[in-house]
Enzyme design. Structure first.
Site, mmCIF file in Angstrom:
data_model
loop_
_atom_site.group_PDB
_atom_site.id
_atom_site.type_symbol
_atom_site.label_atom_id
_atom_site.label_comp_id
_atom_site.label_asym_id
_atom_site.label_seq_id
_atom_site.Cartn_x
_atom_site.Cartn_y
_atom_site.Cartn_z
ATOM 1 N N ASN A 14 21.762 -33.265 -74.413
ATOM 2 C CA ASN A 14 21.701 -31.979 -75.179
ATOM 3 C C ASN A 14 21.532 -30.931 -74.297
ATOM 4 O O ASN A 14 22.236 -29.817 -74.159
ATOM 5 C CB ASN A 14 21.021 -32.026 -76.529
ATOM 6 C CG ASN A 14 21.504 -32.826 -77.504
ATOM 7 O OD1 ASN A 14 22.581 -32.367 -78.087
ATOM 8 N ND2 ASN A 14 21.095 -33.831 -77.884
ATOM 9 N N LEU A 85 9.500 -34.659 -77.422
ATOM 10 C CA LEU A 85 8.503 -35.480 -78.213
ATOM 11 C C LEU A 85 7.229 -35.031 -78.613
ATOM 12 O O LEU A 85 6.613 -35.720 -79.373
ATOM 13 C CB LEU A 85 8.597 -36.904 -77.775
ATOM 14 C CG LEU A 85 10.107 -37.298 -77.688
ATOM 15 C CD1 LEU A 85 10.174 -38.884 -77.008
ATOM 16 C CD2 LEU A 85 10.927 -37.426 -78.654
ATOM 17 N N ASN A 102 14.377 -26.953 -83.387
ATOM 18 C CA ASN A 102 14.295 -28.149 -83.039
ATOM 19 C C ASN A 102 15.530 -28.929 -83.558
ATOM 20 O O ASN A 102 16.109 -28.718 -84.579
ATOM 21 C CB ASN A 102 13.058 -28.957 -83.444
ATOM 22 C CG ASN A 102 13.006 -30.426 -83.269
ATOM 23 O OD1 ASN A 102 13.210 -30.743 -82.125
ATOM 24 N ND2 ASN A 102 12.782 -31.387 -84.387
ATOM 25 N N HIS A 104 16.823 -32.767 -84.999
ATOM 26 C CA HIS A 104 16.349 -33.985 -85.485
ATOM 27 C C HIS A 104 17.502 -34.764 -85.821
ATOM 28 O O HIS A 104 18.664 -34.370 -86.259
ATOM 29 C CB HIS A 104 15.553 -33.984 -86.572
ATOM 30 C CG HIS A 104 15.048 -35.126 -86.709
ATOM 31 N ND1 HIS A 104 13.758 -35.796 -86.219
ATOM 32 C CD2 HIS A 104 15.189 -36.086 -87.886
ATOM 33 C CE1 HIS A 104 13.494 -37.009 -86.845
ATOM 34 N NE2 HIS A 104 14.209 -37.085 -87.810
ATOM 35 N N ASP A 155 8.979 -31.939 -87.904
ATOM 36 C CA ASP A 155 9.886 -32.033 -88.720
ATOM 37 C C ASP A 155 10.047 -31.364 -89.971
ATOM 38 O O ASP A 155 10.588 -31.800 -90.961
ATOM 39 C CB ASP A 155 10.582 -33.523 -89.128
ATOM 40 C CG ASP A 155 10.762 -34.212 -87.490
ATOM 41 O OD1 ASP A 155 10.962 -33.661 -86.580
ATOM 42 O OD2 ASP A 155 10.529 -35.447 -87.533
ATOM 43 N N GLU A 184 25.682 -33.646 -82.121
ATOM 44 C CA GLU A 184 25.034 -32.665 -81.749
ATOM 45 C C GLU A 184 25.631 -31.733 -80.575
ATOM 46 O O GLU A 184 25.264 -30.663 -80.536
ATOM 47 C CB GLU A 184 23.568 -33.584 -80.911
ATOM 48 C CG GLU A 184 22.871 -34.228 -82.001
ATOM 49 C CD GLU A 184 21.751 -34.712 -81.220
ATOM 50 O OE1 GLU A 184 20.460 -35.116 -82.032
ATOM 51 O OE2 GLU A 184 21.916 -35.539 -80.166
HETATM 52 C C1 GAR Z 1 18.716 -36.483 -79.485
HETATM 53 O O1 GAR Z 1 19.435 -37.272 -80.295
HETATM 54 C C2 GAR Z 1 17.706 -35.737 -80.249
HETATM 55 O O2 GAR Z 1 18.072 -35.400 -81.418
HETATM 56 C C3 GAR Z 1 16.366 -36.770 -80.415
HETATM 57 O O3 GAR Z 1 16.388 -37.146 -79.130
HETATM 58 C C4 GAR Z 1 17.632 -37.229 -78.553
HETATM 59 C C5 GAR Z 1 17.611 -36.678 -76.987
HETATM 60 O O4 GAR Z 1 18.867 -36.924 -76.515
HETATM 61 N N1 GAR Z 1 15.274 -35.675 -80.854
HETATM 62 C C6 GAR Z 1 14.299 -36.442 -81.665
HETATM 63 O O5 GAR Z 1 14.374 -37.631 -81.842
HETATM 64 C C7 GAR Z 1 13.098 -35.510 -81.927
HETATM 65 N N2 GAR Z 1 12.492 -36.064 -82.958
HETATM 66 P P1 GAR Z 1 19.026 -36.179 -75.382
HETATM 67 O O6 GAR Z 1 17.817 -36.497 -74.185
HETATM 68 O O7 GAR Z 1 20.027 -37.130 -74.404
HETATM 69 O O8 GAR Z 1 19.426 -34.871 -75.328
#
Ligand code: GAR
Length: 198
Positions: A14, A85, A102, A104, A155, A184
């Site tokens: 992301n 996290l 953020n 989620h 959250d 996303e």
């Molecule tokens: C994403 O899907 C994001 O929504 C999630 O972690 C992933 C990171 O992916 N976030 C959470 O779970 C926060 N509670 P990435 O490192 O490939 O962007």
């Protein structure tokens, strides 16, 4: 020029999409990527794209003002948590009111809270959907993404944007994760752009 600061803990796909999206524009840019993991792939991704990248530990984040000072120096118009996290400290939220958001990977208020991140979320959603479809085969089950303001609780902040995708009988936690990542990538940079009023 508006400045974007990104926090991420792991892979950072992301973060990469957001950096690339704004590299094609002249009104906003990602100026700093920060990670709580020394070897996080996101730091490498940012570095390859020419963005300043740094890791930090708990002392620098929670006990001292080192991370706060790095953010202040970046003069952010928005602070984006993209797969971050650790609980975000109240002192940083207060220093940048209404500027921390953020993403989620589920439809909050469902499937949120401590421990609900990444594949944990998709495994839980998958088990839930499987049970629901078994009970009522015609029922449509959805998961999705939630972009929300950050408060000192996991959250819980005001929801800015949601998009959903159906979970079908043939889905696995991995296919759900792939569908969520697609959502996303399609929406997160656009929502940031809107938040910055661009
Ligand atoms: C994403 O899907 C994001 O929504 C999630 O972690 C992933 C990171 O992916 N976030 C959470 O779970 C926060 N509670 P990435 O490192 O490939 O962007």
């Amino acid at each position: 020029m508006k400045n974007i600061v990104i926090f991420a803990s792991g892979n950072g796909t992301n973060a990469q999409h957001i950096i690339e999206y704004f590299q094609d524009r002249t009104d906003a840019q990602v100026v700093q990527v920060l990670s709580n993991k020394l070897n996080a792939k996101v730091l490498e991704r940012a570095t390859l794209l020419g963005v300043s990248a740094m890791s930090f530990n708990k002392t620098a984040f929670y006990k001292r003002d080192d991370v706060l000072n790095v953010i202040k120096a970046a003069q952010p118009d928005i602070i984006v948590l993209a797969g971050f996290l650790w609980l975000f400290p109240e002192k940083i939220i207060q220093a940048f009111p209404n500027k921390v958001i953020n993403i989620h990977p589920a439809l909050l208020p469902d499937f949120g809270g401590k421990g609900m991140y990444g594949m944990n979320v998709h495994k839980t959603v998958h088990a839930f959907a499987k049970a629901e479809i078994l009970k009522t085969p015609a029922k449509k089950i959805y998961t999705g993404i939630t972009i929300h303001k950050v408060t000192p609780e996991y959250d819980k902040g005001d929801i800015i944007f949601q998009a959903k995708v159906e979970v079908t009988e043939s889905d696995t936690p991995e296919s759900i994760a792939a569908n969520i990542h697609k959502l996303e990538y399609a929406h997160f940079p656009e929502v940031i752009k809107g938040f910055l009023r661009l």
